[in-house]
Design a protein around this motif. Structure first.
Motif, short mmCIF file in Angstrom:
data_model
loop_
_atom_site.label_atom_id
_atom_site.label_comp_id
_atom_site.label_asym_id
_atom_site.label_seq_id
_atom_site.Cartn_x
_atom_site.Cartn_y
_atom_site.Cartn_z
N GLU A 1 13.47 -11.41 9.67
CA GLU A 1 14.41 -11.02 10.24
C GLU A 1 15.59 -10.75 9.27
OE1 GLU A 1 12.52 -13.55 11.38
OE2 GLU A 1 11.58 -12.02 13.00
N ASP A 2 15.73 -11.38 8.17
CA ASP A 2 16.72 -11.07 7.26
C ASP A 2 16.66 -9.70 6.68
OD1 ASP A 2 18.13 -13.40 7.97
OD2 ASP A 2 17.24 -14.60 6.48
N VAL A 3 15.29 -9.65 6.23
CA VAL A 3 14.96 -8.25 5.51
C VAL A 3 15.29 -7.12 6.46
CG1 VAL A 3 13.17 -6.87 4.39
CG2 VAL A 3 13.39 -9.20 3.75
N GLU A 4 14.88 -7.35 7.51
CA GLU A 4 14.71 -6.21 8.54
C GLU A 4 16.40 -6.03 8.95
OE1 GLU A 4 13.32 -5.10 13.09
OE2 GLU A 4 12.58 -6.78 12.22
N ARG A 5 17.09 -6.94 8.94
CA ARG A 5 18.40 -6.81 9.29
C ARG A 5 19.25 -6.19 8.26
NH1 ARG A 5 21.85 -5.25 12.54
NH2 ARG A 5 23.95 -5.99 12.34
N HIS B 1 23.43 -6.11 1.43
CA HIS B 1 23.79 -4.97 2.30
C HIS B 1 24.29 -3.76 1.20
CE1 HIS B 1 23.41 -7.25 5.58
NE2 HIS B 1 24.47 -7.86 5.79
N SER B 2 23.72 -4.03 0.09
CA SER B 2 23.85 -2.92 -0.84
C SER B 2 22.70 -2.16 -1.20
CB SER B 2 24.40 -3.34 -2.27
OG SER B 2 23.43 -4.03 -3.11
N PRO B 3 22.67 -0.97 -1.68
CA PRO B 3 21.32 -0.35 -2.18
C PRO B 3 20.55 -1.16 -3.06
CG PRO B 3 23.13 1.32 -2.15
CD PRO B 3 23.75 0.02 -2.14
N ARG B 4 21.45 -1.72 -3.95
CA ARG B 4 20.78 -2.57 -5.15
C ARG B 4 19.92 -3.81 -4.34
NH1 ARG B 4 24.12 -5.04 -9.89
NH2 ARG B 4 25.00 -6.19 -8.02
N ALA C 1 0.88 -1.22 -0.01
CA ALA C 1 -0.05 -0.17 0.04
C ALA C 1 0.97 1.31 -0.05
CB ALA C 1 -1.00 -0.04 1.25
N ARG C 2 2.06 1.34 0.69
CA ARG C 2 2.82 2.45 0.87
C ARG C 2 4.07 2.74 0.20
NH1 ARG C 2 3.21 3.12 7.17
NH2 ARG C 2 4.85 4.51 6.44
N MET C 3 4.72 1.73 -0.42
CA MET C 3 5.92 1.85 -0.89
C MET C 3 5.64 2.38 -2.32
SD MET C 3 8.44 0.89 1.22
CE MET C 3 9.83 0.94 0.24
N ASP C 4 6.57 3.08 -2.88
CA ASP C 4 6.55 3.68 -3.90
C ASP C 4 7.09 2.91 -5.14
OD1 ASP C 4 6.80 5.38 -6.29
OD2 ASP C 4 7.19 7.01 -5.30
N GLU C 5 6.26 2.05 -5.90
CA GLU C 5 6.53 1.05 -6.90
C GLU C 5 7.15 1.80 -8.13
OE1 GLU C 5 4.99 -3.23 -8.31
OE2 GLU C 5 3.52 -1.77 -7.52
N ASP C 6 6.95 2.90 -8.45
CA ASP C 6 7.58 3.60 -9.69
C ASP C 6 9.09 3.73 -9.14
OD1 ASP C 6 5.51 3.62 -11.08
OD2 ASP C 6 4.84 5.86 -10.36
N GLU C 7 9.37 4.41 -8.02
CA GLU C 7 10.75 4.44 -7.41
C GLU C 7 11.55 3.18 -7.25
OE1 GLU C 7 13.00 7.16 -7.18
OE2 GLU C 7 11.38 8.01 -6.48
N LEU C 8 10.70 2.25 -6.69
CA LEU C 8 11.39 0.77 -6.55
C LEU C 8 11.75 0.31 -8.16
CD1 LEU C 8 9.16 -1.10 -4.20
CD2 LEU C 8 11.50 -0.35 -3.82
N LEU C 9 10.91 0.56 -9.00
CA LEU C 9 11.13 0.08 -10.49
C LEU C 9 12.03 0.83 -11.34
CD1 LEU C 9 7.65 -0.66 -11.65
CD2 LEU C 9 9.52 -2.29 -11.28
N ASN C 10 12.29 2.20 -10.62
CA ASN C 10 13.34 3.23 -11.14
C ASN C 10 14.78 2.58 -11.12
OD1 ASN C 10 11.79 5.02 -12.40
ND2 ASN C 10 12.04 6.40 -10.41
N ILE D 1 17.04 -2.57 -2.20
CA ILE D 1 15.67 -2.16 -3.07
C ILE D 1 15.10 -3.54 -3.73
CG2 ILE D 1 15.06 -1.15 -5.25
CD1 ILE D 1 17.27 1.07 -4.66
N ALA D 2 16.01 -4.37 -4.04
CA ALA D 2 15.36 -5.84 -4.67
C ALA D 2 14.63 -6.43 -3.64
CB ALA D 2 16.53 -6.56 -5.01
N LEU D 3 15.00 -6.41 -2.22
CA LEU D 3 14.29 -7.07 -1.12
C LEU D 3 13.03 -6.21 -0.98
CD1 LEU D 3 17.10 -7.52 1.41
CD2 LEU D 3 15.89 -9.37 0.20
N MET D 4 12.87 -4.88 -0.94
CA MET D 4 11.85 -4.15 -0.73
C MET D 4 10.67 -4.39 -1.95
SD MET D 4 13.28 -0.27 -0.02
CE MET D 4 14.90 -0.15 0.98
N LYS D 5 11.11 -4.53 -2.97
CA LYS D 5 10.31 -4.95 -4.26
C LYS D 5 9.80 -6.30 -4.15
CE LYS D 5 8.76 -4.15 -8.38
NZ LYS D 5 7.93 -5.19 -8.46
#
Length: 446
Positions: free
Chosen positions: A69-73, A48-51, A16-25, A54-58
């Protein structure tokens, strides 16, 4: 540890809240990888990288993985330095994604009782209330001045604490008295012809623990021809809340600050702490979904300027004689000042204008020092590894004076100097304190 039910709620909130367009960018190009301290320090671990984050969030948004816990960590281990943003060819606003994800997780998981208690005290009971900040800082001042600090050290009590915390106790600045913290001006007249009318964002820690640096900032502005308004009803910028999954709290603080500054009729709102400044210029994003506040937040954001930028703009370095005894000086960028506020050249121009010093650029000066707010406390191991790398680069310059522009960076560099046993050879100093030394002035506001 999150329960299955909590994970389900978190996953729905991600959708509901994550900006999917930004994730897809994110094009997964990897340009961000060399700039990420946790990726490099962890041995090039993708998660442990930005890429990777972002892949985990997506993947959570798409329902491919659970927000376990792995995602949160992975998200917790991020410094939030935002060094990935300037090098991203797609302009991904990684910092915004990180803060949204952390807020979703923290607001929908059940923390342990001790953690809930600490978070409530810090985020609700302390930082939003400047009078309480003064009281707590005053206790630290009493500890330093009463002889208690000397007694604690002499009996070896600090050895009971982790090494970095014990060392940090050594590098804390001398705290002003409660009287000094309460005796703050609301207006400071310019010296000579008025060039600019500015407001000063005094901050919470800056106007207590780092009061001398705030005084030095006001003095420099005064000498630069700025008349300065300091609204009494301003408060904490909200960065600690925003970075720690307390987004609603940061919004309330933002609204109070906007109200405090919006009717002052000033050219700029000046900050001297990179972390605060970066959060202040993000107020328009923080309040973008609030129809009442979004335009007011944009107007506020457009006036934010770092102290070094205003001094450069009015050519302070050309019109004042800046001179110091010979010393080798290097500069450590504040991540947020450079990566979010886009301020990198002005501090260097000002430093190079000081007669008598030798300026040497530090390799990887733009790489995070590992402070990152309270990161050096809650993620001590990673923070100290990052600091060790930073100190290698600092030592290579043979600098006597390491300059930075953010209180957290300043304490971290002082910590690094202590860890390397360099306290007899080197010091760390905020840039405004060094500039005031260079004009041979004391921060007396008159």
């Amino acid at each position: 540890m999150t329960t299955l039910k909590e994970q389900q709620v978190i996953q729905e909130e991600f959708k509901a809240r994550m900006d999917e367009d930004e994730l897809l960018n994110c094009m997964r190009c990897g340009f961000c990888l060399p700039s990420c301290p946790t990726y490099v320090t962890s041995g090039f671990k993708e998660s442990h990288s930005p890429r990777g984050r972002i892949a985990l969030m997506k993947a959570v948004v798409d329902g491919l993985i659970e927000p376990d816990e792995d995602v949160e960590r992975s998200l917790d281990l991020c410094l939030g330095c935002r060094a990935c943003e300037p090098v991203c060819p797609s302009g991904v606003k990684y910092g915004h994604l990180l803060e949204e994800a952390r807020d979703i997780i923290n607001q929908n998981k059940k923390h342990s009782l001790p953690v809930r208690a600490v978070r409530k005290v810090v985020f609700e009971g302390l930082f939003p209330h400047q009078n309480r900040m003064k009281a707590v800082t005053g206790l630290l001042g009493f500890y330093q001045r009463s002889g208690l600090q000397k007694a604690v050290r002499s009996v070896g009590f600090m050895k009971l604490f982790p090494e970095n915390l014990a060392t940090m106790e050594k590098v804390l600045p001398k705290v002003p008295t409660i009287k000094e913290m309460n005796n703050r001006p609301e207006f400071v007249a310019a010296k000579g012809v008025v060039k600019k009318r500015v407001a000063f964002f005094s901050g919470c820690l800056m106007d207590t623990m780092f009061l001398d640096t705030n005084n030095a900032t006001l003095k420099l502005l005064q000498l630069a021809g700025c008349e300065i308004v300091i609204p009494k009803n301003q408060n904490c910028c909200g960065a600690l809340h925003g970075h720690s999954g307390e987004k609603e709290g940061s919004k309330e603080l933002a609204k109070k600050n906007i109200q405090a500054f919006e009717d002052l009729n000033v050219d700029y709102i000046i900050t001297n702490a990179g972390g605060c400044g970066a959060f202040l210029v993000d107020y328009d994003h923080l309040l973008k979904d609030d129809s009442v506040w979004k335009d007011r937040a944009k107007a506020f954001k457009d006036k934010i300027k770092d102290i070094t930028e205003i001094l450069y703009e009015v050519e302070f370095h050309k019109k004042q004689t800046l001179k110091l005894p010979y010393q080798v000086v290097t500069y450590q960028d504040s991540c947020h000042l450079r990566n979010v506020m886009k301020t990198a050249s002005a501090p260097r121009v000002l430093l190079k204008a000081i007669e008598g010093i030798e300026y040497r650029e530090m390799k990887d000066a733009d790489r995070c020092c590992g402070s990152a707010g309270i990161y050096n406390i809650v993620e001590s191991e990673m923070s100290m590894q990052i600091l060790d790398h930073k100190m290698e680069q600092a030592k290579a310059t043979h600098a006597n004076t390491i300059v930075t522009a953010n209180p957290g960076c300043l304490l971290q560099m002082k910590l690094g100097i202590e860890r390397e046993n360099l306290s007899q050879e080197a010091r760390a100093v905020h840039i405004v304190d060094l500039l005031l030394e260079a004009v041979n002035e004391v921060p007396t506001l008159n």
